[in-house]
Motif scaffolding. Structure first.
Motif, PDB file in Angstrom:
ATOM      1  N   ASP A 426       0.820  -1.210   0.000  1.00 26.57           N
ATOM      2  CA  ASP A 426       0.000   0.000   0.000  1.00 26.57           C
ATOM      3  C   ASP A 426       0.858   1.265   0.000  1.00 26.57           C
ATOM      4  O   ASP A 426       0.335   2.374   0.123  1.00 26.57           O
ATOM      5  CB  ASP A 426      -0.940   0.017   1.213  1.00 26.57           C
ATOM      6  CG  ASP A 426      -0.194  -0.121   2.527  1.00 26.57           C
ATOM      7  OD1 ASP A 426       0.994  -0.494   2.505  1.00 26.57           O
ATOM      8  OD2 ASP A 426      -0.797   0.132   3.585  1.00 26.57           O
ATOM      9  N   PHE A 427       2.168   1.091  -0.149  1.00 29.90           N
ATOM     10  CA  PHE A 427       3.074   2.235  -0.163  1.00 29.90           C
ATOM     11  C   PHE A 427       2.821   3.087  -1.399  1.00 29.90           C
ATOM     12  O   PHE A 427       2.724   2.576  -2.525  1.00 29.90           O
ATOM     13  CB  PHE A 427       4.527   1.757  -0.142  1.00 29.90           C
ATOM     14  CG  PHE A 427       5.543   2.855  -0.182  1.00 29.90           C
ATOM     15  CD1 PHE A 427       5.904   3.518   0.973  1.00 29.90           C
ATOM     16  CD2 PHE A 427       6.132   3.233  -1.383  1.00 29.90           C
ATOM     17  CE1 PHE A 427       6.846   4.532   0.946  1.00 29.90           C
ATOM     18  CE2 PHE A 427       7.070   4.245  -1.425  1.00 29.90           C
ATOM     19  CZ  PHE A 427       7.431   4.897  -0.254  1.00 29.90           C
ATOM     20  N   ARG A 428       2.743   4.389  -1.204  1.00 29.81           N
ATOM     21  CA  ARG A 428       2.509   5.329  -2.305  1.00 29.81           C
ATOM     22  C   ARG A 428       3.834   5.674  -2.975  1.00 29.81           C
ATOM     23  O   ARG A 428       4.739   6.210  -2.336  1.00 29.81           O
ATOM     24  CB  ARG A 428       1.836   6.600  -1.792  1.00 29.81           C
ATOM     25  CG  ARG A 428       1.611   7.655  -2.866  1.00 29.81           C
ATOM     26  CD  ARG A 428       1.050   8.932  -2.262  1.00 29.81           C
ATOM     27  NE  ARG A 428       0.999  10.018  -3.230  1.00 29.81           N
ATOM     28  CZ  ARG A 428       0.691  11.284  -2.931  1.00 29.81           C
ATOM     29  NH1 ARG A 428       0.385  11.591  -1.671  1.00 29.81           N
ATOM     30  NH2 ARG A 428       0.682  12.215  -3.858  1.00 29.81           N
ATOM     31  N   VAL A 429       3.952   5.373  -4.242  1.00 32.75           N
ATOM     32  CA  VAL A 429       5.180   5.619  -4.979  1.00 32.75           C
ATOM     33  C   VAL A 429       5.369   7.118  -5.186  1.00 32.75           C
ATOM     34  O   VAL A 429       4.426   7.839  -5.520  1.00 32.75           O
ATOM     35  CB  VAL A 429       5.159   4.886  -6.330  1.00 32.75           C
ATOM     36  CG1 VAL A 429       6.404   5.219  -7.153  1.00 32.75           C
ATOM     37  CG2 VAL A 429       5.040   3.390  -6.125  1.00 32.75           C
ATOM     38  N   SER A 430       6.590   7.596  -4.999  1.00 31.57           N
ATOM     39  CA  SER A 430       6.911   9.006  -5.231  1.00 31.57           C
ATOM     40  C   SER A 430       7.020   9.265  -6.727  1.00 31.57           C
ATOM     41  O   SER A 430       7.726   8.542  -7.442  1.00 31.57           O
ATOM     42  CB  SER A 430       8.233   9.379  -4.553  1.00 31.57           C
ATOM     43  OG  SER A 430       8.136   9.287  -3.162  1.00 31.57           O
ATOM     44  N   THR A 431       6.343  10.265  -7.207  1.00 34.04           N
ATOM     45  CA  THR A 431       6.414  10.633  -8.626  1.00 34.04           C
ATOM     46  C   THR A 431       7.173  11.935  -8.851  1.00 34.04           C
ATOM     47  O   THR A 431       7.419  12.324  -9.991  1.00 34.04           O
ATOM     48  CB  THR A 431       5.001  10.769  -9.207  1.00 34.04           C
ATOM     49  OG1 THR A 431       4.266  11.736  -8.441  1.00 34.04           O
ATOM     50  CG2 THR A 431       4.275   9.431  -9.165  1.00 34.04           C
ATOM     51  N   GLY A 432       7.534  12.626  -7.780  1.00 33.33           N
ATOM     52  CA  GLY A 432       8.284  13.878  -7.875  1.00 33.33           C
ATOM     53  C   GLY A 432       8.814  14.260  -6.518  1.00 33.33           C
ATOM     54  O   GLY A 432       8.502  13.630  -5.498  1.00 33.33           O
ATOM     55  N   LEU A 433       9.620  15.298  -6.470  1.00 28.54           N
ATOM     56  CA  LEU A 433      10.210  15.721  -5.209  1.00 28.54           C
ATOM     57  C   LEU A 433       9.160  16.136  -4.186  1.00 28.54           C
ATOM     58  O   LEU A 433       9.375  16.014  -2.978  1.00 28.54           O
ATOM     59  CB  LEU A 433      11.178  16.886  -5.460  1.00 28.54           C
ATOM     60  CG  LEU A 433      12.466  16.548  -6.218  1.00 28.54           C
ATOM     61  CD1 LEU A 433      13.288  17.812  -6.450  1.00 28.54           C
ATOM     62  CD2 LEU A 433      13.291  15.517  -5.457  1.00 28.54           C
ATOM     63  N   LEU A 434       8.035  16.634  -4.661  1.00 29.32           N
ATOM     64  CA  LEU A 434       6.970  17.075  -3.760  1.00 29.32           C
ATOM     65  C   LEU A 434       5.703  16.253  -3.914  1.00 29.32           C
ATOM     66  O   LEU A 434       4.625  16.694  -3.503  1.00 29.32           O
ATOM     67  CB  LEU A 434       6.669  18.562  -4.007  1.00 29.32           C
ATOM     68  CG  LEU A 434       7.824  19.527  -3.745  1.00 29.32           C
ATOM     69  CD1 LEU A 434       7.442  20.952  -4.117  1.00 29.32           C
ATOM     70  CD2 LEU A 434       8.270  19.459  -2.276  1.00 29.32           C
ATOM     71  N   ALA A 435       5.828  15.086  -4.503  1.00 26.44           N
ATOM     72  CA  ALA A 435       4.656  14.228  -4.705  1.00 26.44           C
ATOM     73  C   ALA A 435       4.969  12.811  -4.219  1.00 26.44           C
ATOM     74  O   ALA A 435       5.372  11.960  -5.008  1.00 26.44           O
ATOM     75  CB  ALA A 435       4.262  14.211  -6.188  1.00 26.44           C
ATOM     76  N   PRO A 436       4.837  12.607  -2.873  1.00 25.54           N
ATOM     77  CA  PRO A 436       4.431  13.554  -1.836  1.00 25.54           C
ATOM     78  C   PRO A 436       5.600  14.411  -1.357  1.00 25.54           C
ATOM     79  O   PRO A 436       6.751  14.148  -1.693  1.00 25.54           O
ATOM     80  CB  PRO A 436       3.929  12.634  -0.721  1.00 25.54           C
ATOM     81  CG  PRO A 436       4.761  11.407  -0.865  1.00 25.54           C
ATOM     82  CD  PRO A 436       4.981  11.230  -2.346  1.00 25.54           C
ATOM     83  N   TRP A 437       5.293  15.406  -0.512  1.00 20.41           N
ATOM     84  CA  TRP A 437       6.313  16.351  -0.062  1.00 20.41           C
ATOM     85  C   TRP A 437       7.373  15.677   0.797  1.00 20.41           C
ATOM     86  O   TRP A 437       8.510  16.169   0.901  1.00 20.41           O
ATOM     87  CB  TRP A 437       5.667  17.493   0.727  1.00 20.41           C
ATOM     88  CG  TRP A 437       5.054  17.061   2.033  1.00 20.41           C
ATOM     89  CD1 TRP A 437       3.769  16.663   2.255  1.00 20.41           C
ATOM     90  CD2 TRP A 437       5.715  16.978   3.304  1.00 20.41           C
ATOM     91  NE1 TRP A 437       3.573  16.329   3.566  1.00 20.41           N
ATOM     92  CE2 TRP A 437       4.751  16.513   4.242  1.00 20.41           C
ATOM     93  CE3 TRP A 437       7.019  17.226   3.746  1.00 20.41           C
ATOM     94  CZ2 TRP A 437       5.058  16.291   5.585  1.00 20.41           C
ATOM     95  CZ3 TRP A 437       7.322  17.016   5.081  1.00 20.41           C
ATOM     96  CH2 TRP A 437       6.339  16.563   5.980  1.00 20.41           C
ATOM     97  N   THR A 438       7.031  14.551   1.398  1.00 17.26           N
ATOM     98  CA  THR A 438       7.998  13.860   2.246  1.00 17.26           C
ATOM     99  C   THR A 438       9.184  13.312   1.454  1.00 17.26           C
ATOM    100  O   THR A 438      10.200  12.939   2.047  1.00 17.26           O
ATOM    101  CB  THR A 438       7.312  12.715   3.004  1.00 17.26           C
ATOM    102  OG1 THR A 438       6.574  11.904   2.073  1.00 17.26           O
ATOM    103  CG2 THR A 438       6.362  13.249   4.054  1.00 17.26           C
ATOM    104  N   THR A 439       9.052  13.267   0.121  1.00 24.03           N
ATOM    105  CA  THR A 439      10.181  12.806  -0.695  1.00 24.03           C
ATOM    106  C   THR A 439      11.366  13.757  -0.538  1.00 24.03           C
ATOM    107  O   THR A 439      12.492  13.332  -0.246  1.00 24.03           O
ATOM    108  CB  THR A 439       9.762  12.719  -2.168  1.00 24.03           C
ATOM    109  OG1 THR A 439       8.610  11.879  -2.294  1.00 24.03           O
ATOM    110  CG2 THR A 439      10.891  12.158  -3.013  1.00 24.03           C
TER     111      THR A 439
END
Length: 798
Positions: A426-439
Motif C-alpha cells: 500500500d506504499f505510495r510511490v513518489s512521482t516527484g520531489l513534492l509528490a508527496p512532499w515527504t520525498t
C-alpha cells in the motif's frame, strides 16, 4: 582477583540474559504457520522435500529455489534438512530460524565489543594521539602523565576507547611505575566494552523490525547470509588489530615477532573478506556487501594505517621525551607549546603511514567486482522492459527509496504496529520531489545524515561507523535494482549499524567530577620514584572526570535506553504472539494495514482455509468481504479474484462475472507479475485435477490477456502449454508453448522434462532422445538421475 574476574565477565552475563529473554519473547510465535513466499519456496517446492539424503537429491534441493537465478543453495539445503528430520511442520522450521538468530546475536556481541575496543581517539585541535605501537613501548601514561596532554572531548573519549589507551601501561624505561589508576582504567575499558556490546546485541535481537528474519521461514536466507557476514567482519577486525600489534582480548602487544604478526593479520583480513562472502552468497546475495562493510570499518576506525617499524633508539627517545614532558611545563596550555611538543616527537608519532596492502585488497575485492557488476547489470536496468512488471520506474524507485530508507530509521528505533505491517504494497510511490512532499524532506534528512556521519568520524568514530553501516546496507536493495520497494527484513544487518551509533552514547557511565589532586594522590601512593614536583603539578584544581568514558546526564540516558529496550521487547513479544496462530496473524496484519491488498487477500485466504470448503461454515461468509475489498484496492494483483473463483468453484457455488472481468482486465492492463502467474497456475491445476469446473472461454481470455504483452515469461508459456495439453486437449498448441518455454529458460529442467513427456506421448522418439541429451547436460551432481531414468522408461521411448 575474583572481583575483577566477575567484572570482566559482566558483559557475558548480560549477553546470556539477552539470549534467554529473546528466546522467551519469540517462543509463542514458533507455533504459527507458513506465510506468503513460504509457499513457493518451501510448501509447494517439492525440490526441498527430498525422500532421502543421497547426493543427487540434495543437489536437486540445493538448486530448487524459485526466488533467485543464483538459487541460494545453502538456504535451500537447510530447508531440505529440516524436511528430512521433521517434515513440513513449520514449528521446527521456525525453531531453526530462532537458533540462527541467537547465533547471530552472539556474533553481534563479539563484533560490537571488538569495534568498541578498536575505535581510535579523535585527533582534534592539536591533540597528541600517539599510535598504539609507540605508546606500548613508551613510559607509563597513567594518571600522572595523562594530565599534561590536551584532553579529548568528553563525549568522544567516552565512546572511542582508542587503541592507544587499551595498551596496558608498562614500566620499561620509565622513572615511575604504572599507577593503580591507569591499570584500573584498562580493566574498566574491557568491562565497559563487554557491557556495551551486550546491550547492542540485546537490542538487536529484540528489535521488532528483525522479527521477520526469524518467524518468516523463508527469510532464513537473510539470517543465514548475515551469519557469514558477521563472521567475516569479526575476522577482519581481528586481523587488523593483529596487524597493528594490538591483541583483541588483552589490549596489549601481541607476544610474537612483529613481522609474523603483521603477515598473519593481513592474511586473516584477506580470508575474512573473501571466504565468508563466497559462502554467504550461497544463502542470499546480500552477503556480497561484506567487503563494503569491512571498508567502512577501515574508514572509520583503522584509517588504513600501517604498522610502524621502529628501533630501540626511537622508543627510548620517545620514552624520555614523554617522561620529561610529564614532569615539566604542566601549566603551558597554549597551542604553540603543543605544536612544539608535537614537532619534537619522532616522525612515526606525528602521522600514520598508509598501508598499501589494505588499499590494494579493497581495490581487488570491492572496487573491481563492483565495476564489473555494474557493467553487467546496467544495460538491463536501463531497459524499459525490465520495469514492465513493476508499478514504478527507475526514477520513481529512487525517489521512493529516499522515503523508505528514512522510514527504516524510524521503524528500527521507534517502531509502531502500523509501520511494521509486513505487507507494504500500500506504499505510495513518489512521482516527484513534492509528490508527496515527504520525498524532498527525506532526501534532506539523508543528506544531513551523511554530513553528520562525516563530521562525527574524527569525534565519535563509532557513531560515524554505525551510520555508515546502516546507509551502506541500503545500497544493494534500496537503489537501482528492480526489486520490490519495501521489506522489513532488509534491515536485519542495517539495524546493527543504528544501534552501534546510539547505544554506546546512552550506555556511557555517569560522569563523577573530581580534581586532579585526587588523581595525583592515587599516583603518589603507588609511585615512590616520582618527584615532588610532579605530584605538586598534578594538584592543580582543574576538574576532570576521574573515570574514563563518562558522560553527563546519566539518569536520562539510562532511562531512555531502558525505555527503548522495553518498547522493543514488548512490541516484538506482541507481534510474535500474533504470529503464533495463522488466523490471529491474518487478522492482526489486516488491522495494521487496512489498505494493503496482500493483507486483505491473506485474511480472506485464511478464512477459506478454515472453512475447509464447506458452504455452511461461518468462515465461508467471512471470506468474501476481505477478498472483494482486496480486489478493488489500487495496484492489486489478480490473487483476490483467483481466490474468489477458486473458492466458489471448489464449493460448486456460482461464480460472478465481475470477478472474471476484473481478473482479465488487470491482465490486459499490465504485464503479468509473479503473483499473477501463480494465480493462473492455481486455476489451471484446479481444473486439471478435476477439483474445479471453470469455463474454458474465460480461462482462454485470461491467458490471451496475459500473453498479449511482449516477452512473456517461460513460466507463463509453460502454464499455458499445460492448460492447452491437459484441458483443451490441443496437443499441438501445448507442445508449441512448452518449446517456447524451453527456449525462454533453457537452464530450467522442469520445462524440458515436460517437453520430453509430450514428445514421447506423440511418438516422436528421435526428438525426445535429443531433448533427453540436452537435459542430461543439466544433471549437475546427479540431481536429475531419477528423472532421466523415469523418462527413458516411457512407453514411447522404448
Amino acid at each position: 582477583m575474583k572481583q575483577n574476574s566477575r567484572r570482566h565477565w559482566l558483559g557475558g552475563w548480560w549477553l546470556l540474559a539477552a539470549l534467554v529473554l529473546t528466546t522467551v519473547v519469540y517462543w509463542p510465535g514458533l507455533s504459527g504457520g507458513y506465510l506468503f513466499d513460504d509457499y513457493p519456496n518451501i510448501v509447494d517446492n517439492h525440490g526441498v522435500q527430498p525422500h532421502d539424503a543421497s547426493v543427487p537429491t540434495l543437489v536437486r534441493a540445493a538448486l530448487s529455489s524459485p526466488s533467485s537465478e543464483f538459487k541460494r543453495p545453502l538456504a535451500s539445503l537447510s530447508f531440505a534438512v529440516n524436511y528430512l528430520t521433521t517434515g513440513l511442520d513449520p514449528y521446527w522450521m521456525k525453531l531453526t530460524n530462532l537458533v540462527i538468530h541467537l547465533l547471530n546475536g552472539l556474533l553481534v556481541f563479539v563484533l560490537a565489543r571488538a569495534l568498541v575496543l578498536s575505535a581510535p581517539a579523535p585527533g582534534k585541535r592539536g591533540s597528541i594521539v600517539a599510535p598504539a605501537p609507540l605508546l606500548a613501548a613508551a613510559p607509563p601514561v597513567g594518571a600522572t602523565s595523562v594530565a599534561m596532554l590536551p584532553a579529548a572531548p568528553p563525549i568522544a573519549s567516552a565512546l572511542t576507547g582508542d587503541i592507544a589507551t587499551e595498551v596496558a601501561p608498562t614500566t620499561a624505561g620509565s622513572p615511575c611505575k604504572a599507577t593503580a589508576g591507569s591499570l584500573r582504567g584498562t580493566a574498566w575499558q574491557q568491562k565497559h566494552a563487554g557491557v556495551v556490546a551486550a546491550l547492542i546485541a540485546a537490542g538487536w535481537m529484540l528489535l521488532p523490525i528483525n522479527l521477520t528474519g526469524v518467524l518468516y521461514v523463508v527469510q532464513r536466507m537473510e539470517s543465514m547470509a548475515n551469519l557469514f557476514v558477521l563472521l567475516g567482519l569479526i575476522g577482519y577486525v581481528a586481523g587488523r588489530r593483529r596487524m597493528l600489534h594490538v591483541d583483541s582480548a588483552l589490549g596489549d602487544d601481541v607476544a610474537q615477532p612483529r613481522h609474523s604478526s603483521n603477515l598473519r593479520g593481513f592474511m586473516l583480513c584477506v580470508f575474512s573478506i573473501t571466504v565468508p562472502t563466497a559462502v554467504g552468497i550461497l544463502a542470499k546475495e546480500t552477503a556480497v556487501m561484506l567487503p563494503l562493510y569491512a571498508l567502512l570499518i577501515e574508514w572509520a576506525l583503522f584509517r588504513f594505517k600501517s604498522p610502524r617499524r621502529r628501533d630501540v633508539s626511537d622508543e627510548s627517545a620517545l620514552g624520555a621525551k614523554l617522561s620529561f614532558e610529564s614532569d615539566s611545563n604542566r601549566d603551558d596550555s597554549s597551542s604553540g607549546s603543543r605544536a612544539s611538543r608535537l614537532k619534537s616527537l619522532p616522525p612515526t608519532a606525528k602521522s600514520a603511514q598508509l598501508d598499501r596492502r589494505i588499499v590494494a585488497l579493497f581495490l581487488l575485492v570491492l572496487v573491481l567486482p563492483m565495476v564489473l557488476g555494474l557493467a553487467w547489470l546496467l544495460p538491463g536496468i536501463l531497459t524499459p522492459e525490465t520495469w514492465a512488471t513493476r508499478d514504478f520506474t527507475l526514477r520513481t524507485r529512487l525517489l521512493s527509496e529516499a522515503r523508505i530508507v528514512a522510514d527504516y530509521v524510524r521503524w528500527t528505533l521507534l517502531p509502531t504496529p502500523d509501520a511494521l505491517s509486513f505487507y507494504h504494497d500500500d506504499f505510495r510511490v513518489s512521482t516527484g520531489l513534492l509528490a508527496p512532499w515527504t520525498t524532498l524532506a527525506s532526501m534532506l534528512f539523508l543528506a544531513g545524515l551523511i554530513a553528520l556521519m562525516l563530521w562525527l568520524r574524527s569525534r565519535l568514530p563509532l557513531a560515524a561507523l554505525g551510520i555508515a553501516l546502516f546507509l551502506g546496507c541500503q545500497l544493494l536493495t534500496g537503489t537501482i535494482l528492480p526489486l520490490e520497494l519495501v521489506y522489513e527484513h532488509r534491515n536485519y544487518f542495517a539495524s546493527f549499524g543504528l544501534l552501534l551509533a546510539l547505544v554506546p552514547l546512552l550506555a556511557a557511565p555517569p560522569c563523577r567530577p573530581s580534581t586532579q589532586a585526587h588523581v595525583g594522590a592515587a599516583s603518589a601512593a603507588n609511585e615512590a620514584d616520582c618527584t615532588n614536583k610532579s605530584i605538586a603539578a598534578e594538584a592543580a584544581p582543574t576538574r576532570i572526570c576521574f573515570q574514563p568514558g563518562a558522560l553527563p546526564l546519566a539518569l536520562p540516558r539510562f532511562a531512555l535506553l531502558a525505555g527503548l529496550m522495553l518498547c522493543w521487547a514488548t512490541l516484538t513479544g506482541l507481534t510474535a504472539y500474533a504470529w503464533g496462530n495463522p488466523l490471529r496473524l491474518a487478522e492482526d496484519l489486516a488491522a495494521r494495514a487496512p489498505q494493503s491488498p496482500r493483507a486483505e487477500y491473506e485474511l480472506g485466504r485464511t478464512y477459506i482455509v478454515y472453512s475447509h470448503y464447506d458452504p455452511a461454515s461461518p468462515f465461508t461468509k467471512l471470506a468474501y468481504a476481505p477478498l472483494e475489498k482486496a480486489a478493488a484496492l489500487p495496484d492489486a494483483s489478480i490473487l483476490p479474484e483467483q481466490a474468489l473463483i477458486f473458492m466458489n468453484a471448489r464449493m460448486h457455488l456460482p461464480i460472478k462475472d465481475a470477478w472474471w472481468n476484473s481478473l482479465i482486465g488487470k491482465l490486459k492492463a499490465r504485464k503479468s507479475t509473479v503473483q499473477d502467474e501463480s494465480s493462473l497456475g492455481a486455476l489451471t491445476q484446479c481444473v486439471r485435477d478435476h477439483q474445479c469446473k471453470l469455463p474454458k472461454q474465460r480461462m482462454m481470455e485470461a491467458y490471451y490477456a496475459a500473453l498479449s504483452h511482449p516477452d512473456p515469461s517461460a513460466r507463463l508459456l509453460a502454464m499455458y502449454g499445460d492448460y492447452a495439453w491437459s484441458v483443451l486437449d490441443d496437443h499441438a498448441l501445448g507442445l508449441r508453448m512448452t518449446e517456447d518455454a524451453v527456449k525462454a529458460s533453457p537452464a530450467e529442467p522442469a520445462y524440458q522434462i515436460t517437453l520430453i513427456r509430450m514428445l514421447a506421448a506423440l511418438g516422436r522418439k528421435v526428438d525426445a532422445d535429443k531433448a533427453i541429451g540436452q537435459l542430461a547436460t543439466l544433471n549437475f551432481g546427479g540431481r536429475l538421475n531419477s528423472s532421466l531414468a523415469e523418462l527413458r522408461k516411457l512407453p514411447g521411448l522404448q
